[in-house]
Scaffold this motif. Structure first.
Motif, PDB file in Angstrom:
ATOM      1  N   THR A  81       2.616  22.209  -5.092  1.00 31.48           N
ATOM      2  CA  THR A  81       1.303  22.685  -5.524  1.00 31.48           C
ATOM      3  C   THR A  81       0.766  23.761  -4.572  1.00 31.48           C
ATOM      4  N   LEU A 104       2.754  26.980  -5.048  1.00 25.34           N
ATOM      5  CA  LEU A 104       2.383  27.693  -6.267  1.00 25.34           C
ATOM      6  C   LEU A 104       1.034  28.387  -6.133  1.00 25.34           C
ATOM      7  N   VAL A 105       0.088  27.727  -5.488  1.00 28.03           N
ATOM      8  CA  VAL A 105      -1.223  28.344  -5.281  1.00 28.03           C
ATOM      9  C   VAL A 105      -1.112  29.523  -4.313  1.00 28.03           C
ATOM     10  N   ALA A 106      -0.317  29.365  -3.263  1.00 26.74           N
ATOM     11  CA  ALA A 106      -0.170  30.442  -2.281  1.00 26.74           C
ATOM     12  C   ALA A 106       0.534  31.658  -2.872  1.00 26.74           C
ATOM     13  N   ASN A 107       1.434  31.432  -3.814  1.00 22.50           N
ATOM     14  CA  ASN A 107       2.158  32.547  -4.436  1.00 22.50           C
ATOM     15  C   ASN A 107       1.507  32.989  -5.737  1.00 22.50           C
ATOM     16  N   HIS A 108       0.334  32.502  -6.035  1.00 16.86           N
ATOM     17  CA  HIS A 108      -0.406  32.840  -7.248  1.00 16.86           C
ATOM     18  C   HIS A 108       0.433  32.600  -8.503  1.00 16.86           C
ATOM     19  N   ALA A 109       1.119  31.475  -8.519  1.00 14.59           N
ATOM     20  CA  ALA A 109       1.929  31.034  -9.659  1.00 14.59           C
ATOM     21  C   ALA A 109       3.027  32.036 -10.032  1.00 14.59           C
ATOM     22  N   SER A 110       3.503  32.794  -9.065  1.00 14.38           N
ATOM     23  CA  SER A 110       4.601  33.723  -9.300  1.00 14.38           C
ATOM     24  C   SER A 110       5.923  32.979  -9.169  1.00 14.38           C
ATOM     25  N   SER A 111       6.858  33.274 -10.039  1.00 15.58           N
ATOM     26  CA  SER A 111       8.143  32.580  -9.994  1.00 15.58           C
ATOM     27  C   SER A 111       9.174  33.310  -9.133  1.00 15.58           C
TER      28      SER A 111
END
Length: 101
Positions: free
Chosen positions: A48, A51-58
């Motif tokens: 979590t 994902l937040v730190a990467n702004h939901a980037s895959s």
């Protein structure tokens, strides 16, 4: 100043976790199940935060067959089969390899 607050927060969080764990073990004595629950919750929380730190980037989650992946694998293979490294260094390599994979 920021580091001081981070150390105080880390120490406080760790002591609260140990107190919570001891209270939980008194009520629920299955240590292995508790360990599995703690590890799975840590994985969910880490995912979590990532994902937040990467702004939901895959993009950071994609594993690419390049030198950043192959170098730790080769080093781990070489050190294990040739005995070229001491145990603490080998354990450190294992931890970095497990983070990659």
């Amino acid at each position: 100043m920021k580091g001081t607050f981070m150390i105080i927060g880390s120490s406080t969080s760790w002591s609260a976790f140990l107190i919570l764990q001891s209270n939980t073990l008194e009520l629920y004595p299955a240590e292995l199940t508790l360990t599995a629950l703690i590890c799975s919750m840590g994985a969910v929380m880490s995912t979590t935060v990532a994902l937040v730190a990467n702004h939901a980037s895959s993009k950071p989650w994609i594993i690419v067959l390049d030198k950043r992946l192959l170098a730790p694998i080769y080093t781990d293979y070489w050190s294990y089969y040739n005995g070229g490294m001491s145990l603490p260094t080998h354990v450190g390599k294992k931890q970095r390899l497990s983070k990659l994979i």
